[in-house]
Design an enzyme around this catalytic site. Sequence first.
Site, PDB file in Angstrom:
ATOM      1  N   SER A 143       0.991  -0.939  -0.596  1.00 35.06           N
ATOM      2  CA  SER A 143      -0.111   0.096  -0.300  1.00 35.06           C
ATOM      3  C   SER A 143       1.091   0.951  -0.083  1.00 35.06           C
ATOM      4  CB  SER A 143      -0.967   0.152   1.470  1.00 35.06           C
ATOM      5  OG  SER A 143      -1.374   1.019   1.590  1.00 35.06           O
ATOM      6  N   TYR A 156      -3.709  -0.684  10.280  1.00 31.77           N
ATOM      7  CA  TYR A 156      -3.937  -0.855   8.304  1.00 31.77           C
ATOM      8  C   TYR A 156      -2.034  -0.355   8.536  1.00 31.77           C
ATOM      9  CZ  TYR A 156      -4.347  -0.838   3.159  1.00 31.77           C
ATOM     10  OH  TYR A 156      -4.952  -0.994   2.003  1.00 31.77           O
TER      11      TYR A 156
HETATM   12  P1  NAP Z   1     -12.141  -4.943  -1.021  1.00 30.73           P
HETATM   13  O1  NAP Z   1     -12.791  -4.382  -2.557  1.00 30.73           O
HETATM   14  O2  NAP Z   1     -12.399  -4.214   0.391  1.00 30.73           O
HETATM   15  O3  NAP Z   1     -12.212  -6.186  -0.802  1.00 30.73           O
HETATM   16  C1  NAP Z   1     -10.819  -6.940  -0.062  1.00 30.73           C
HETATM   17  C2  NAP Z   1     -10.921  -7.851  -0.623  1.00 30.73           C
HETATM   18  O4  NAP Z   1     -10.535  -8.945   0.925  1.00 30.73           O
HETATM   19  C3  NAP Z   1     -12.194  -8.672  -0.850  1.00 30.73           C
HETATM   20  O5  NAP Z   1     -12.269 -10.024  -1.723  1.00 30.73           O
HETATM   21  C4  NAP Z   1     -12.666  -9.752   0.417  1.00 30.73           C
HETATM   22  O6  NAP Z   1     -12.793 -10.777   0.626  1.00 30.73           O
HETATM   23  C5  NAP Z   1     -11.886 -10.239   0.833  1.00 30.73           C
HETATM   24  N1  NAP Z   1     -10.969 -10.414   2.031  1.00 30.73           N
HETATM   25  C6  NAP Z   1     -11.181  -9.846   3.322  1.00 30.73           C
HETATM   26  N2  NAP Z   1     -11.395 -10.020   4.471  1.00 30.73           N
HETATM   27  C7  NAP Z   1     -11.060 -11.384   4.329  1.00 30.73           C
HETATM   28  C8  NAP Z   1     -11.408 -12.709   5.023  1.00 30.73           C
HETATM   29  N3  NAP Z   1     -10.635 -12.598   6.599  1.00 30.73           N
HETATM   30  N4  NAP Z   1     -10.539 -14.145   4.439  1.00 30.73           N
HETATM   31  C9  NAP Z   1     -11.001 -14.439   3.342  1.00 30.73           C
HETATM   32  N5  NAP Z   1     -11.021 -12.979   2.203  1.00 30.73           N
HETATM   33  C10 NAP Z   1     -11.153 -11.963   2.695  1.00 30.73           C
HETATM   34  O7  NAP Z   1     -10.489  -4.327  -1.169  1.00 30.73           O
HETATM   35  P2  NAP Z   1      -9.502  -3.363  -2.356  1.00 30.73           P
HETATM   36  O8  NAP Z   1      -9.694  -2.719  -2.816  1.00 30.73           O
HETATM   37  O9  NAP Z   1      -9.733  -4.725  -3.356  1.00 30.73           O
HETATM   38  O10 NAP Z   1      -8.131  -4.489  -1.865  1.00 30.73           O
HETATM   39  C11 NAP Z   1      -7.046  -5.640  -2.375  1.00 30.73           C
HETATM   40  C12 NAP Z   1      -5.775  -5.166  -1.247  1.00 30.73           C
HETATM   41  O11 NAP Z   1      -5.487  -4.298  -1.963  1.00 30.73           O
HETATM   42  C13 NAP Z   1      -5.917  -5.102  -0.385  1.00 30.73           C
HETATM   43  O12 NAP Z   1      -4.831  -5.735   0.874  1.00 30.73           O
HETATM   44  C14 NAP Z   1      -5.549  -3.606   0.245  1.00 30.73           C
HETATM   45  O13 NAP Z   1      -5.128  -3.641   1.548  1.00 30.73           O
HETATM   46  C15 NAP Z   1      -5.331  -3.024  -1.130  1.00 30.73           C
HETATM   47  N6  NAP Z   1      -4.858  -1.928  -1.340  1.00 30.73           N
HETATM   48  C16 NAP Z   1      -6.279  -1.352  -1.869  1.00 30.73           C
HETATM   49  C17 NAP Z   1      -5.835   0.343  -2.035  1.00 30.73           C
HETATM   50  C18 NAP Z   1      -7.377   0.626  -2.484  1.00 30.73           C
HETATM   51  O14 NAP Z   1      -7.062   1.853  -2.524  1.00 30.73           O
HETATM   52  N7  NAP Z   1      -8.274  -0.027  -3.202  1.00 30.73           N
HETATM   53  C19 NAP Z   1      -4.831   0.752  -1.908  1.00 30.73           C
HETATM   54  C20 NAP Z   1      -3.301  -0.298  -1.884  1.00 30.73           C
HETATM   55  C21 NAP Z   1      -3.552  -1.330  -0.839  1.00 30.73           C
HETATM   56  P3  NAP Z   1     -14.142 -11.366   1.141  1.00 30.73           P
HETATM   57  O15 NAP Z   1     -16.040 -10.047   0.257  1.00 30.73           O
HETATM   58  O16 NAP Z   1     -14.981 -12.784   0.247  1.00 30.73           O
HETATM   59  O17 NAP Z   1     -14.810 -11.295   2.702  1.00 30.73           O
END
Ligand code: NAP
Length: 251
Positions: A143, A156
Site C-alpha cells: 500500500s 492498517y
Molecule cells: P476490497 O474491495 O475491500 O476487497 C477486500 C478483499 O479482501 C475482498 O475480496 C475480501 O473478500 C477479501 N477479504 C477480506 N477479509 C478476508 C478474509 N478474512 N478472508 C478472505 N478474504 C478476505 O479491497 P481492495 O481495494 O480490492 O483491496 C485489495 C487489497 O489491496 C487489500 O490488501 C488492500 O489493503 C490493498 N490496497 C487497496 C488499495 C485501494 O486503494 N483500494 C490501496 C492500497 C492497497 P470477501 O469479500 O470474500 O470477504
Amino acid sequence: MSLFDLQGKTAIVTGAGRGLGEAIAIGLAEAGADVALVTNRTPADKTAARIKELGRKAITIQADVSDRDKLPGIIETTISELGGIDILVNNAGIIRRKPAADHSYEDWQDVIDVNLNSVFVLCQLAGRHMIERGSGKIINIASMLSYQGGITVPGYTSSKHAVAGLTKALANEWASKGLQVNAIAPGYMSTDNTEALRDDPVRSKSILERIPAGRWGTSEDLIGPAVFLASGASDYMNGHILAVDGGWLVR
Ligand code: NAP
C-alpha cells in the site's frame, strides 16, 4: 510476448471475488494461468465464470484467511485440483478507520490477522512447495501506507509496513532457491476499500489533488504489473515494492 506468457502456470489469488483481487485473477487468466480463487464472504462464481470463458481453469475456495487452520487447505486443494502452485497473490485485506486513541484492540488484531499473519503463513506454505520445485512467484499487495503513516488507520499502516518488510525478508532467503518475492503497492484505487474516502468531499478532493495522473486508480490498472511480477519478465526482481500509484509518491 512469451516473456509475459503464463500458459501452463497455476495461481492462487486471495480476495478474488471483488475489487483488486478479482481484476488480478482475471488478468492472470488472460495471460494464460489457471487460477484458484479464494474468497471469504463474496462468492467467486462471477470471477470463475469469466476465467472459464477465457478457456482457463478456475476453482473456488471459501476460506477466512484470518483463521490459520484454514490456510493449509487452500494450498492442498490448489495442488490437488490444479497440479501445483506457480504464483501466489496475497491480496485479501481489510481496513478499520479509527483515530489511534480510540482504535480498539479488536480492530487492531483483526487487521493484523488478515493483512499480515495470513500473508506470512500462506507465503510459508506456498514457499515450501515452490522451494521443492525450484521456482515460484509471490506477489504481496502492499500500500501507499507501506511508506507513509496514513490518517486514522494505525493498524492498517502497521500491517502494510510489515508486508513490505516481510516481502524483503523472504526475497533475501528465497531468491537463491529460484523464487521471486515482490509486492505491488497500489495507490488510491476506486474499490470498496476506499469508498469512505471517496464519499468524504474533503479527503476525496485532497487525495485527487495530489495524484499527478489526475484520477483515482482502477482495479484494471493492476493487471499489467501483476502479470509482469507473475511472469518470466521479472525473473531478476527480488524484494521490490512496485508502486502503482499514478505518481502519488513522487509528488
Ligand atoms: P476490497 O474491495 O475491500 O476487497 C477486500 C478483499 O479482501 C475482498 O475480496 C475480501 O473478500 C477479501 N477479504 C477480506 N477479509 C478476508 C478474509 N478474512 N478472508 C478472505 N478474504 C478476505 O479491497 P481492495 O481495494 O480490492 O483491496 C485489495 C487489497 O489491496 C487489500 O490488501 C488492500 O489493503 C490493498 N490496497 C487497496 C488499495 C485501494 O486503494 N483500494 C490501496 C492500497 C492497497 P470477501 O469479500 O470474500 O470477504
